[in-house]
Design a protein around this motif. Structure first.
Motif, PDB file in Angstrom:
ATOM      1  N   PHE A 147       0.820  -1.223   0.000  1.00 26.59           N
ATOM      2  CA  PHE A 147       0.000   0.000   0.000  1.00 26.59           C
ATOM      3  C   PHE A 147       0.848   1.266   0.000  1.00 26.59           C
ATOM      4  N   ASN A 148       2.171   1.104   0.104  1.00 29.07           N
ATOM      5  CA  ASN A 148       3.076   2.253   0.023  1.00 29.07           C
ATOM      6  C   ASN A 148       3.710   2.390  -1.344  1.00 29.07           C
ATOM      7  N   CYS A 149       3.137   1.757  -2.340  1.00 35.48           N
ATOM      8  CA  CYS A 149       3.689   1.756  -3.699  1.00 35.48           C
ATOM      9  C   CYS A 149       2.706   2.335  -4.701  1.00 35.48           C
ATOM     10  N   SER A 150       3.270   2.976  -5.708  1.00 38.99           N
ATOM     11  CA  SER A 150       2.572   3.200  -6.968  1.00 38.99           C
ATOM     12  C   SER A 150       1.187   3.820  -6.783  1.00 38.99           C
ATOM     13  N   VAL A 186      -9.926   0.376  -4.878  1.00 37.98           N
ATOM     14  CA  VAL A 186      -9.389   1.746  -4.837  1.00 37.98           C
ATOM     15  C   VAL A 186      -9.117   2.281  -6.243  1.00 37.98           C
ATOM     16  N   ARG A 187      -8.648   1.433  -7.153  1.00 33.80           N
ATOM     17  CA  ARG A 187      -8.253   1.950  -8.468  1.00 33.80           C
ATOM     18  C   ARG A 187      -9.422   2.506  -9.274  1.00 33.80           C
ATOM     19  N   ILE A 188     -10.669   2.098  -8.937  1.00 42.39           N
ATOM     20  CA  ILE A 188     -11.813   2.628  -9.688  1.00 42.39           C
ATOM     21  C   ILE A 188     -12.479   3.813  -9.005  1.00 42.39           C
ATOM     22  N   ILE A 189     -11.949   4.258  -7.861  1.00 41.04           N
ATOM     23  CA  ILE A 189     -12.448   5.502  -7.270  1.00 41.04           C
ATOM     24  C   ILE A 189     -12.098   6.635  -8.238  1.00 41.04           C
ATOM     25  N   PRO A 190     -13.089   7.467  -8.611  1.00 40.84           N
ATOM     26  CA  PRO A 190     -12.812   8.538  -9.565  1.00 40.84           C
ATOM     27  C   PRO A 190     -11.616   9.388  -9.124  1.00 40.84           C
ATOM     28  N   GLY A 191     -10.683   9.614 -10.046  1.00 36.81           N
ATOM     29  CA  GLY A 191      -9.510  10.436  -9.767  1.00 36.81           C
ATOM     30  C   GLY A 191      -8.274   9.640  -9.401  1.00 36.81           C
ATOM     31  N   VAL A 192      -8.428   8.358  -9.060  1.00 41.42           N
ATOM     32  CA  VAL A 192      -7.271   7.560  -8.659  1.00 41.42           C
ATOM     33  C   VAL A 192      -6.381   7.275  -9.870  1.00 41.42           C
ATOM     34  N   ILE A 193      -7.005   6.890 -10.964  1.00 40.74           N
ATOM     35  CA  ILE A 193      -6.255   6.732 -12.203  1.00 40.74           C
ATOM     36  C   ILE A 193      -6.484   7.995 -13.011  1.00 40.74           C
ATOM     37  N   SER A 194      -5.381   8.676 -13.381  1.00 46.43           N
ATOM     38  CA  SER A 194      -5.517  10.027 -13.936  1.00 46.43           C
ATOM     39  C   SER A 194      -6.400  10.036 -15.185  1.00 46.43           C
ATOM     40  N   ASP A 195      -6.176   9.086 -16.076  1.00 45.82           N
ATOM     41  CA  ASP A 195      -7.028   8.998 -17.255  1.00 45.82           C
ATOM     42  C   ASP A 195      -8.226   8.126 -16.912  1.00 45.82           C
ATOM     43  N   GLU A 196      -9.350   8.778 -16.540  1.00 44.04           N
ATOM     44  CA  GLU A 196     -10.513   8.023 -16.057  1.00 44.04           C
ATOM     45  C   GLU A 196     -10.973   6.987 -17.060  1.00 44.04           C
ATOM     46  N   GLN A 197     -10.801   7.318 -18.341  1.00 45.43           N
ATOM     47  CA  GLN A 197     -11.167   6.359 -19.382  1.00 45.43           C
ATOM     48  C   GLN A 197     -10.481   5.017 -19.175  1.00 45.43           C
ATOM     49  N   SER A 198      -9.217   5.051 -18.726  1.00 50.00           N
ATOM     50  CA  SER A 198      -8.460   3.808 -18.736  1.00 50.00           C
ATOM     51  C   SER A 198      -9.007   2.811 -17.728  1.00 50.00           C
TER      52      SER A 198
END
Ligand code: 6GU
Length: 225
Positions: A17-20, A152-164
């Motif tokens: 949880f301390n990565c990436s 967590v990865r699908i929380i809006p804003g977590v992945i900069s390109d929401e499309q991806s």
């Protein structure tokens, strides 16, 4: 959202949880992840979290008291949407479950260990039992990390390109199309011409055809739903 993970092996997943992206989600304030060492909730000098099973079965069983103490301490601070227990006999985790759980405010994930936990914990404290697949792990820590990552990865804003996050494999029951980067020709291994054509509509059509073909060939079960 906030996820509280209860485990006897915090060091097994703290680094994860301390990565990436997990780390960035927390730094951006989009996710709070707390890992609790179950032994901190024991009250004997040996910090015992397990004991011998009634009935003379082999192996050890996780005790009620530290788990209830930890869960109650968390519940005293806030309401939880689910208290999840990781176990191979739980409901199979998948993308729809990740999508639903990502809408929660607060989640507890209790990591299973040893032969099992006193069944009364499952009857009285757990609201959802989850497995990540049909194989047996030594403990629930990796399962908790897998679930937290997918949630967590699908929380809006977590992945900069929401499309991806949305155009992934499984999000729409289709496997993703192949992707390529430079060089366009590596020792004769060529990128498909269509991707170099600049023709956006035709590229979209090609990607969809590739997705359908790969899904039909590799995961026909996804198309039956
Ligand atoms: Cl959640 N726990 C363990 N111990 N093994 C598993 C699992 C969970 N999911 C698949 N295998």
């Amino acid at each position: 959202m906030r996820i509280d993970i209860i485990t006897v092996l915090p060091e097994m997943i703290e680094g994860f949880f301390n990565c990436s992206i997990m780390k960035r989600a927390q730094n951006k304030g989009l996710a709070e992840i707390y890992i609790h060492n179950l032994r901190d909730y024991t009250d004997d000098k040996y910090r015992r979290v397990d004991d011998y099973p009634f009935g003379g079965f082999a192996g050890m069983v996780m005790k009620i008291e530290p788990i209830e103490r930890c869960i109650n301490a968390l519940k005293a601070e806030r309401d939880y949407d689910e208290v999840i227990f990781t176990t191979p006999d739980g409901e199979q985790f998948d993308q729809p479950m990740a999508n639903t759980l990502s809408l929660a405010q607060n989640l507890i994930i209790l990591c299973g260990h040893f032969k099992g936990i006193d069944f009364r914990i499952r009857e009285h404290l757990i609201t959802k039992e989850v497995s990540i697949g049909d194989y047996v792990l030594t403990g629930g820590e990796l399962a908790a990390a897998v679930m937290a990552d997918a949630i967590v990865r699908i929380i809006p804003g977590v992945i900069s390109d929401e499309q991806s996050a949305l155009s992934d494999s499984f999000q729409d029951n289709l496997l993703a199309a192949p992707v390529y980067t430079r060089p366009a020709d590596y020792k004769g291994w060529k990128v498909p011409d269509i991707l170099l054509s600049g023709h956006e509509a035709k590229i979209k059509e090609w990607e969809l055809q590739q997705s359908l073909e790969r899904t039909r060939r590799l995961r026909p079960d996804l198309l039956e739903e």
